[in-house]
Design a protein around this motif. Structure first.
Motif, short mmCIF file in Angstrom:
data_model
loop_
_atom_site.label_atom_id
_atom_site.label_comp_id
_atom_site.label_asym_id
_atom_site.label_seq_id
_atom_site.Cartn_x
_atom_site.Cartn_y
_atom_site.Cartn_z
N TYR A 56 14.38 -3.55 -17.70
CA TYR A 56 14.01 -2.17 -18.00
C TYR A 56 15.23 -1.45 -18.56
CZ TYR A 56 15.83 -1.82 -13.18
OH TYR A 56 16.58 -1.93 -12.04
N ASP A 57 14.99 -0.28 -19.20
CA ASP A 57 16.07 0.43 -19.90
C ASP A 57 16.93 1.24 -18.94
OD1 ASP A 57 14.81 -0.65 -22.10
OD2 ASP A 57 13.70 1.18 -22.57
N GLU A 58 16.27 2.06 -18.12
CA GLU A 58 17.00 2.94 -17.20
C GLU A 58 16.22 3.03 -15.90
OE1 GLU A 58 17.57 6.79 -18.92
OE2 GLU A 58 18.25 5.97 -20.84
N GLY A 59 16.91 3.50 -14.86
CA GLY A 59 16.26 3.73 -13.57
C GLY A 59 16.78 2.81 -12.48
N LYS A 60 16.12 2.90 -11.33
CA LYS A 60 16.57 2.14 -10.16
C LYS A 60 15.34 1.68 -9.36
CE LYS A 60 19.54 2.69 -6.07
NZ LYS A 60 20.28 3.68 -5.25
N ILE A 61 15.36 0.40 -8.95
CA ILE A 61 14.28 -0.16 -8.14
C ILE A 61 14.89 -0.70 -6.85
CG2 ILE A 61 12.47 -1.92 -8.00
CD1 ILE A 61 12.33 -1.84 -11.06
N THR A 62 14.40 -0.24 -5.69
CA THR A 62 14.95 -0.66 -4.41
C THR A 62 13.85 -1.20 -3.51
OG1 THR A 62 16.51 1.19 -4.59
CG2 THR A 62 16.41 0.05 -2.47
N PHE A 63 13.99 -2.47 -3.09
CA PHE A 63 13.06 -3.08 -2.13
C PHE A 63 13.70 -3.06 -0.74
CE2 PHE A 63 11.44 -5.02 -6.02
CZ PHE A 63 10.07 -5.03 -5.79
N ARG A 64 12.89 -2.95 0.31
CA ARG A 64 13.40 -3.10 1.67
C ARG A 64 13.96 -4.50 1.84
NH1 ARG A 64 9.58 -4.14 6.53
NH2 ARG A 64 10.35 -6.21 6.04
N ARG A 65 15.04 -4.61 2.57
CA ARG A 65 15.67 -5.91 2.77
C ARG A 65 14.70 -6.88 3.46
NH1 ARG A 65 21.26 -6.92 6.14
NH2 ARG A 65 21.59 -9.06 5.48
N ASP A 66 14.70 -8.13 3.03
CA ASP A 66 13.87 -9.21 3.58
C ASP A 66 12.37 -8.98 3.40
OD1 ASP A 66 16.14 -10.57 4.45
OD2 ASP A 66 16.18 -9.47 6.35
N LEU A 67 12.00 -8.11 2.47
CA LEU A 67 10.57 -7.87 2.20
C LEU A 67 9.97 -9.06 1.49
CD1 LEU A 67 8.43 -5.44 2.34
CD2 LEU A 67 8.89 -5.21 -0.10
N ARG A 68 8.83 -9.55 2.00
CA ARG A 68 8.13 -10.67 1.35
C ARG A 68 7.11 -10.10 0.37
NH1 ARG A 68 5.77 -14.63 5.69
NH2 ARG A 68 5.06 -12.65 6.53
N VAL A 69 7.28 -10.43 -0.91
CA VAL A 69 6.42 -9.88 -1.97
C VAL A 69 5.62 -11.01 -2.60
CG1 VAL A 69 6.36 -8.61 -4.15
CG2 VAL A 69 8.10 -8.05 -2.44
N GLY A 70 4.31 -10.82 -2.77
CA GLY A 70 3.46 -11.78 -3.48
C GLY A 70 2.95 -11.15 -4.76
N TYR A 71 3.10 -11.86 -5.90
CA TYR A 71 2.70 -11.30 -7.20
C TYR A 71 1.68 -12.21 -7.87
CZ TYR A 71 3.13 -9.67 -12.07
OH TYR A 71 2.87 -9.20 -13.33
N LEU A 72 0.49 -11.67 -8.12
CA LEU A 72 -0.56 -12.39 -8.86
C LEU A 72 -0.53 -11.91 -10.31
CD1 LEU A 72 -3.09 -14.28 -8.82
CD2 LEU A 72 -4.44 -12.20 -8.55
N GLU A 73 -0.14 -12.81 -11.23
CA GLU A 73 -0.09 -12.45 -12.64
C GLU A 73 -1.49 -12.43 -13.24
OE1 GLU A 73 3.34 -14.19 -14.94
OE2 GLU A 73 3.43 -15.48 -13.17
N GLN A 74 -1.62 -11.69 -14.35
CA GLN A 74 -2.92 -11.60 -15.02
C GLN A 74 -3.36 -12.96 -15.56
OE1 GLN A 74 -3.13 -8.99 -18.50
NE2 GLN A 74 -5.04 -8.18 -17.73
N PRO A 178 -6.97 -8.80 -10.24
CA PRO A 178 -7.34 -9.91 -9.35
C PRO A 178 -8.79 -10.33 -9.46
CG PRO A 178 -7.14 -7.85 -8.10
CD PRO A 178 -6.63 -7.57 -9.49
N THR A 179 -9.68 -9.43 -9.90
CA THR A 179 -11.11 -9.78 -9.94
C THR A 179 -11.54 -10.39 -11.28
OG1 THR A 179 -11.76 -7.55 -10.67
CG2 THR A 179 -11.66 -7.94 -8.30
#
Length: 621
Positions: A56-74, A178-179
């Motif tokens: 990304y160009d600018e900005g900030k993204i912060t995840f909680r430490r040790d967060l388990r994330v699942g991503y379903l792509e299109q 997802p559907t």
């Protein structure tokens, strides 16, 4: 609530195209957020950024430490040589990596760090990973775990990817459509699954019933900005309309003031004092507001379809089979003038094949299909999305027609028609290769409608279209002076558009239901409840000899469970060999007959053993 994710002042552009500018939002524990935007506004790009797949160009993204994330792509992708089960171990989620670490430790002399690994394996429920994978795959109707990824349909691949995400039981789920490619039963199963527990969710979907029932908050990207609505989809619709009306009123006020200030700017000499300079700066700010586009929710596209006679089509004793699979079995139907029919049913029951027979792309095995002389089909298919990438969007449409007739002497130019379907003048003069997947679907839809048909046949038109486009299409079809057949898994869309349903139940069993999808669903639930009540005495008798509390398998059940796994694997291998032999073209007539008879028996046996395996796996699930 525990914060999981914080996005601050995020900006993303591709060259001159700015998708979003300085957007901020957060996701906390238990929040279920739906993301809505027009195609091409950056929904998938935003999800890819959050998943770390895009910059990304600018900005900030912060995840909680040790967060388990699942991503379903299109559009998920796996190596084609993997089996279904191997695909569940392919993407390096934390549990899979832990299992690999454990296996490496077992192979290392002295097993260093084994005690810590055993604790982590227990904490992550890694011992049960394969069993959980098989259970969820089975619930998603994927039962051949040894089948190669390369042999799966788009819908099956999406279900494998969905299982892959759900197995790990992540803290935060990010889902892109997802559907898509899920049949109605699977969509309702996923709806129930996501409503269990307190998982957090960020989701892009065009399925508005799904959105309404699963999400409790909506965020919308519109004109590069982000708007948040603390409620479900129904609440969002109400509040968005209020925002649009307020914005339109502000633009109207700004335009009135802008005209006055423009006169002042023209009269004033170049040498201006401090107050005049301040007023000049305010003028340019006012100009930005005045030149914003207004939202016109009242534009109606009342296209006059070409004349259609009283005879539409008549099917008489149609039959169609693929081996043992029956698609049509002595099917007869007379289609009426101005009829709007929806077709529903699970994947593989023959909906698209029926449409192809109607369009003359498939031949029935027997029976006749008589189509009226005045019928002009407009066919939107899953395979029809083909463009010259180097053409401009406007040229794709003007190659079909320069204008479309509205009746009463009124007409729309190709550009005006495209604008109605949310293509801005800038986008119209851009090249096809620059369009997003959803924008291409929208352009394909325009190519079908621009031909001014009187009988629209739409096969899954809602896949990859954004909600705003669906609303435009729904309104178009409601006003359409012709016939319509729609195959769709989008329940909301079907409710808005069709008068009745053809329900494909499989093996040539097709029922005509007089009502929309919600009527059909209510009827199904009432019927199931009635059947449950009728079977109640027998059910109560069974329950008295079973424990209601969760329990562990007995030794005998454990042995049966292990034996079933071996038997299922053997049956699947036999099935695979028979299917390969049937396709080889080397069998004699007797061998062909014998194996054709064995295959349905094998499938029945496989289903029976899989169901028993599922029952046993639920005991400790």
């Amino acid at each position: 609530m525990t914060p999981y994710l914080q996005v601050e002042n995020l900006t993303k552009s591709f060259g001159d195209l700015v998708l979003f500018n300085g957007i901020s939002f957060g996701i906390a524990e238990g929040q279920r957020i739906g993301l809505i935007a027009k195609n091409g506004s950056g929904k998938t790009t935003l999800l890819n950024i959050l998943a770390g797949k895009e910059g990304y160009d600018e900005g900030k993204i912060t995840f909680r430490r040790d967060l388990r994330v699942g991503y379903l792509e299109q559009s998920p992708k796996y190596p084609e040589e993997l089996t279904v089960l191997e695909a569940c171990f392919y993407h390096g989620n934390s549990t899979v990596e832990l299992i690999k670490e454990y296996e490496r430790c077992m192979e290392t002399p002295g097993n260093p760090g084994m005690d810590e690994l055993l604790v982590r394996m227990e904490h992550e429920k890694a011992w049960d990973y394969e069993r959980r994978a098989k259970r969820i795959l089975s619930q998603l109707k994927i039962r051949d775990f040894s089948q190669k990824i390369g042999h799966l349909s788009g819908g099956q691949l999406k279900r494998v990817a969905l299982a892959n995400i759900l197995i790990t039981e992540p803290d935060l789920l990010i889902l892109d459509e997802p559907t898509n490619h899920l049949d109605l039963d699977m969509t309702e199963w996923l709806e129930e699954y996501l409503n269990r527990g307190s998982l957090s969710l960020l989701m892009v979907t065009h399925d508005r019933y799904f959105l309404d029932r699963v999400c409790s908050e909506i965020i919308e990207i519109d004109n590069r900005q982000l708007y948040s609505y603390k409620g479900n989809y129904s609440y969002y619709l109400e509040k968005r309309q209020e925002r649009i009306e307020a914005t339109n009123a502000e633009i109207a006020r700004a335009n009135n003031l802008y005209r006055t200030e423009l006169e002042w700017m023209r009269r004033m000499p170049q040498a201006r004092g401090h107050k005049a300079r301040y007023r000049e700066e305010a003028f340019y700010e006012l100009e930005k507001v005045a030149k914003q586009r207004t939202y016109d929710a009242n534009v109606k596209l009342d296209v006059k379809a070409s004349y259609i006679g009283s005879k539409i089509f008549e099917s008489d004793h149609l039959c169609k089979h693929f081996g043992d699979l029956k698609i049509l079995d002595d099917f007869s139907y007379i289609f009426a003038r101005y009829e709007k029919m929806g077709i529903v049913g699970n994947n593989g029951t023959g909906k698209s094949t029926f449409i192809k027979i109607l369009m003359g792309l498939e031949k029935p095995d027997s029976g006749t299909l008589d189509i009226g002389e005045t019928v002009r089909f407009g066919y939107y298919s899953q395979e029809g999305l083909q463009f010259n990438e180097q053409m401009k969007v406007i040229d794709v449409i003007t190659d079909i027609a320069e204008v479309i007739e509205l009746g009463n002497g009124k007409r729309l130019t190709a550009s005006q028609f495209l604008q109605h379907f949310l293509f801005t003048p800038e986008t119209q003069h851009s090249y096809v290769y620059k369009l997003s997947g959803g924008e291409r679907r929208r352009l394909y839809l325009c190519t079908v409608l621009m031909r001014n048909p009187n009988f629209l046949v739409l096969d899954e038109p809602t896949n990859d279209l954004d909600i705003v486009t669906l609303q435009v299409l729904e309104e178009y079809l409601q006003n359409f002076k012709g016939c319509v057949i729609v195959v769709s898994h989008d329940r909301y869309f079907m409710d808005k558009v069709v008068d009745h349903l053809l329900v494909f139940k499989g093996q040539g069993d097709i029922r005509d239901f007089p009502g929309n999808y919600s009527d059909y669903r209510d009827w199904k639930l009432a019927k199931a409840e009635h059947e449950k009540e009728a079977a109640k005495p027998k059910e109560e008798k069974t329950q008295r000899v079973r424990l209601n509390d969760k329990r562990r398998m007995t030794f005998k059940e454990r042995k049966e469970f292990e034996q079933l796994e071996k038997e299922i694997a053997a049956l699947e291998e036999e099935k695979k060999q028979i299917e390969e032999a049937l396709c080889s073209g080397t069998l004699s007539v007797d061998e062909l007959t014998e194996k054709s008879k064995r295959l349905p028996l094998l499938n029945d046996e496989l289903d029976e053993k899989t169901m028993r395996w599922l029952e046993l796996s639920e005991i400790e699930g």
